[in-house]
Scaffold this active site. Sequence first.
Site, PDB file in Angstrom:
ATOM      1  N   PHE A  51       1.951  -0.128  10.273  1.00 30.99           N
ATOM      2  CA  PHE A  51       2.167  -1.234  11.200  1.00 30.99           C
ATOM      3  C   PHE A  51       3.636  -1.650  11.108  1.00 30.99           C
ATOM      4  O   PHE A  51       4.190  -1.800  10.009  1.00 30.99           O
ATOM      5  CB  PHE A  51       1.238  -2.414  10.903  1.00 30.99           C
ATOM      6  CG  PHE A  51       1.287  -3.421  12.018  1.00 30.99           C
ATOM      7  CD1 PHE A  51       0.555  -3.220  13.181  1.00 30.99           C
ATOM      8  CD2 PHE A  51       2.105  -4.531  11.936  1.00 30.99           C
ATOM      9  CE1 PHE A  51       0.633  -4.123  14.239  1.00 30.99           C
ATOM     10  CE2 PHE A  51       2.193  -5.433  12.996  1.00 30.99           C
ATOM     11  CZ  PHE A  51       1.454  -5.235  14.146  1.00 30.99           C
ATOM     12  N   ASP A  96      -2.082  -3.793   2.641  1.00 31.12           N
ATOM     13  CA  ASP A  96      -2.182  -4.673   3.797  1.00 31.12           C
ATOM     14  C   ASP A  96      -3.614  -4.555   4.334  1.00 31.12           C
ATOM     15  O   ASP A  96      -4.030  -3.485   4.793  1.00 31.12           O
ATOM     16  CB  ASP A  96      -1.152  -4.261   4.865  1.00 31.12           C
ATOM     17  CG  ASP A  96      -1.173  -5.195   6.074  1.00 31.12           C
ATOM     18  OD1 ASP A  96      -2.175  -5.910   6.281  1.00 31.12           O
ATOM     19  OD2 ASP A  96      -0.174  -5.207   6.822  1.00 31.12           O
ATOM     20  N   TYR A 131      -6.222 -13.869  11.825  1.00 33.50           N
ATOM     21  CA  TYR A 131      -6.626 -14.016  13.231  1.00 33.50           C
ATOM     22  C   TYR A 131      -7.377 -12.829  13.803  1.00 33.50           C
ATOM     23  O   TYR A 131      -7.677 -12.806  14.985  1.00 33.50           O
ATOM     24  CB  TYR A 131      -5.427 -14.385  14.116  1.00 33.50           C
ATOM     25  CG  TYR A 131      -4.238 -13.448  14.111  1.00 33.50           C
ATOM     26  CD1 TYR A 131      -4.252 -12.250  14.807  1.00 33.50           C
ATOM     27  CD2 TYR A 131      -3.081 -13.792  13.429  1.00 33.50           C
ATOM     28  CE1 TYR A 131      -3.158 -11.415  14.824  1.00 33.50           C
ATOM     29  CE2 TYR A 131      -1.970 -12.957  13.428  1.00 33.50           C
ATOM     30  CZ  TYR A 131      -2.012 -11.774  14.136  1.00 33.50           C
ATOM     31  OH  TYR A 131      -0.916 -10.954  14.146  1.00 33.50           O
ATOM     32  N   LYS A 132      -7.687 -11.839  12.965  1.00 34.12           N
ATOM     33  CA  LYS A 132      -8.449 -10.693  13.462  1.00 34.12           C
ATOM     34  C   LYS A 132      -9.926 -10.900  13.111  1.00 34.12           C
ATOM     35  O   LYS A 132     -10.587 -11.766  13.699  1.00 34.12           O
ATOM     36  CB  LYS A 132      -7.868  -9.411  12.870  1.00 34.12           C
ATOM     37  CG  LYS A 132      -6.405  -9.167  13.292  1.00 34.12           C
ATOM     38  CD  LYS A 132      -5.849  -7.898  12.678  1.00 34.12           C
ATOM     39  CE  LYS A 132      -4.364  -7.734  12.966  1.00 34.12           C
ATOM     40  NZ  LYS A 132      -4.052  -7.521  14.389  1.00 34.12           N
ATOM     41  N   ARG A 182      -7.792   1.411  22.186  1.00 30.38           N
ATOM     42  CA  ARG A 182      -8.557   1.021  20.992  1.00 30.38           C
ATOM     43  C   ARG A 182      -9.792   0.218  21.395  1.00 30.38           C
ATOM     44  O   ARG A 182      -9.715  -0.684  22.225  1.00 30.38           O
ATOM     45  CB  ARG A 182      -7.727   0.123  20.070  1.00 30.38           C
ATOM     46  CG  ARG A 182      -6.521   0.748  19.472  1.00 30.38           C
ATOM     47  CD  ARG A 182      -5.964  -0.108  18.318  1.00 30.38           C
ATOM     48  NE  ARG A 182      -5.707  -1.490  18.707  1.00 30.38           N
ATOM     49  CZ  ARG A 182      -5.180  -2.402  17.896  1.00 30.38           C
ATOM     50  NH1 ARG A 182      -4.891  -2.081  16.639  1.00 30.38           N
ATOM     51  NH2 ARG A 182      -4.952  -3.619  18.326  1.00 30.38           N
TER      52      ARG A 182
END
Lengths: 408, 408
Positions: A126, A195, A220-221, A367
């Site tokens: 990422f 991560d 927030y996921k 995705r």
Amino acid sequence: MTDFAAEAARLDAADPLAKWRAEFLLDEGVAYLDGNSLGALPRATPDRLAEVVRQEWGKGLIGSWNSANWIGLPQKLGTMIAPLIGAGGHEVIAADSVSVNLFKLIAAALAMRPGRKVVLSEPGNFPTDLYMVQGLEAQGLAERRLAGRDAVADALDDDVALLMLTHVHYKTGAMFDMAALTAKAHEAGALVLWDLSHSAGAVPVDLNGAGADFAVGCGYKYLNGGPGAPAFAYVAERLHDALQQPLSGWMGHARPFAFDDDYASAPGVDRLLCGTPPILGLSALQIGVNLMAKIGMEALVAKSRQLSEFTRAAMAGHVPELVCISPEDPAMRGSQLSYRHDHAYELCQALIARRVIGDFRAPDVLRLGFAPAYVSFADCWRAVSELRDILDSGEWQKPEYAERATVT
Amino acid sequence: MTDFAAEAARLDAADPLAKWRAEFLLDEGVAYLDGNSLGALPRATPDRLAEVVRQEWGKGLIGSWNSANWIGLPQKLGTMIAPLIGAGGHEVIAADSVSVNLFKLIAAALAMRPGRKVVLSEPGNFPTDLYMVQGLEAQGLAERRLAGRDAVADALDDDVALLMLTHVHYKTGAMFDMAALTAKAHEAGALVLWDLSHSAGAVPVDLNGAGADFAVGCGYKYLNGGPGAPAFAYVAERLHDALQQPLSGWMGHARPFAFDDDYASAPGVDRLLCGTPPILGLSALQIGVNLMAKIGMEALVAKSRQLSEFTRAAMAGHVPELVCISPEDPAMRGSQLSYRHDHAYELCQALIARRVIGDFRAPDVLRLGFAPAYVSFADCWRAVSELRDILDSGEWQKPEYAERATVT
């Protein structure tokens, strides 16, 4: 071929987590397969936020730092997140963003390995993870080394201070073997930072079991903390005494309200705190984390695998022209499936127009994320069947679907 | 002696800002003199937050990054804050905390002055400012030098890369002459960073007029953004091209959604962004900043001075045993008055019990803050008269008032 519509209905009827969808405020008619990017809104969040704002802030005013224990929220969230990731409650704290926490922990690792400067990661990790290493590199404190995921273990040598990897890859969903790579890094004398942004709340994570040193993750996921929610950070207890990080703000001080001129770090992970904690964001995150804890990681993981396996089979059967780039074995991937197609962007936009929300990752990946707390098998089947229809009808060729938005 | 009760009534009746109090949700019966620590709740904030949560997050989901322009909020807030502090709209951005922004800008200044490592400040500056320098010192990148406020100018020499001061002192309210000190620092070849935490929204600030290089400031004090609101950062346009900061996260990238492996900084102050912006906090901050802009800095400053002058006279007349440590000249202090007393903590607690809310700063200071948007002259008179009564009655000696809270 399997009748996937009937199979979806059967699986939904038997789903022990089906009742939890009502705990989210998701419009009927939306199939939300992007909880891996922004989790849905828990039903309890608006009322809790209204209470924080009107009662705690509006009426309690400054006194709420004590009376509502605002000051203890970063630690409280830490103890709530810890069991979801196989950590002790005193090893996790909620603070800042993933990026800022990466900086703290990369710097902390470098300080623990004097004489070593290399931070090893993989290309295509990422972006912010790679960029934060570059920030320390520009300061002259780190040296970034990238090795493809199959070559990472071999790239561990005496110069490597830290192996920094994202457990579940944001684009492909591929999941690293945390325990095996942690052990390899330790053999080479390096520390490890995981991560967990695409892991926490969706896949099994056992930081303590794997012997991990550091971790960060996103609020927030799959934790449903809301847009730009505070992140979390983990440091193994055995490293607490040696822990030093450069963002030494007043909230990480042993006695912040003594207003001393000199920094003296608070014990343990408290010293990862920097500025004043964001109370609105932490309060929303608390609702999301609490929901995940109530549902339970075991049930979440089981349903996540069922959802993605169902979707993988349905996609293979009905939309074979999209190439799955996620690992076949559900135990080797996160709670998502990624498909390559030359027109992935347009396909994604056409799906969104039909209220099936997945997302696109440059240059050519669609995705589909499976947040097991609120995604149904019917949602998954709808994604597959709408995609078939969008391809067959040529609808994806509408010019408006090719216009790129700022955020993709 | 003046009849201060009558004078307060007269001043309130003539106050052109009196109508704005209704724009805050403050309980009747509370005299809130701590807006310098946590601003009061704007009336419009709960509904706006409910809209952000239910509509933008709940219904708009991931799409709100584009459709609600979440992605542009840091810049939008910057352009709204800029006129309050004498800056250009493109020179200010809202992000992270004051502490984290200090780190970015101190590091940026050091990078612009190779060969110089000293960051000069004053002892007794707000702790986090001093601690963030120590964070860079521990990295080997900075050297902290402290000189008393009268000796600061003389301590500027060829080793000083950055003069870092808080414009209005948190404890005493004393205000630096920004233009004069900025000029002195520049003569010595140093850059200047002003912490506007106790200034923005309450005192006149003209960053461009003063030729300031950098500034940071707080969103939760006079800007009324709520507990732990995002902070802001300013960089003078002439320094934008040379600006580099180590917290090089993905939101500061020129093309964050290209997902490149290598960092390439966004233009101007956008490169101060690091992680994903905190949308709940930014949305609340927007309401608070908008209110300040509507009232107007000139009117706010004028009333701030009237309030503090009234209170200073009333305190001198009625509570002479409390020693004022703030400058006498209102043009030389911020929007607060600070009083020294051996039992300042107990006095503060006794005032709070009577719903007159000021605060305490260790070891012996009682602070009274005057947020001009919602504080009345009657509030100020009440603080003075209740304090007189608390002292006369000995009420402050109740044992419970001596018990120290976690946050003071």
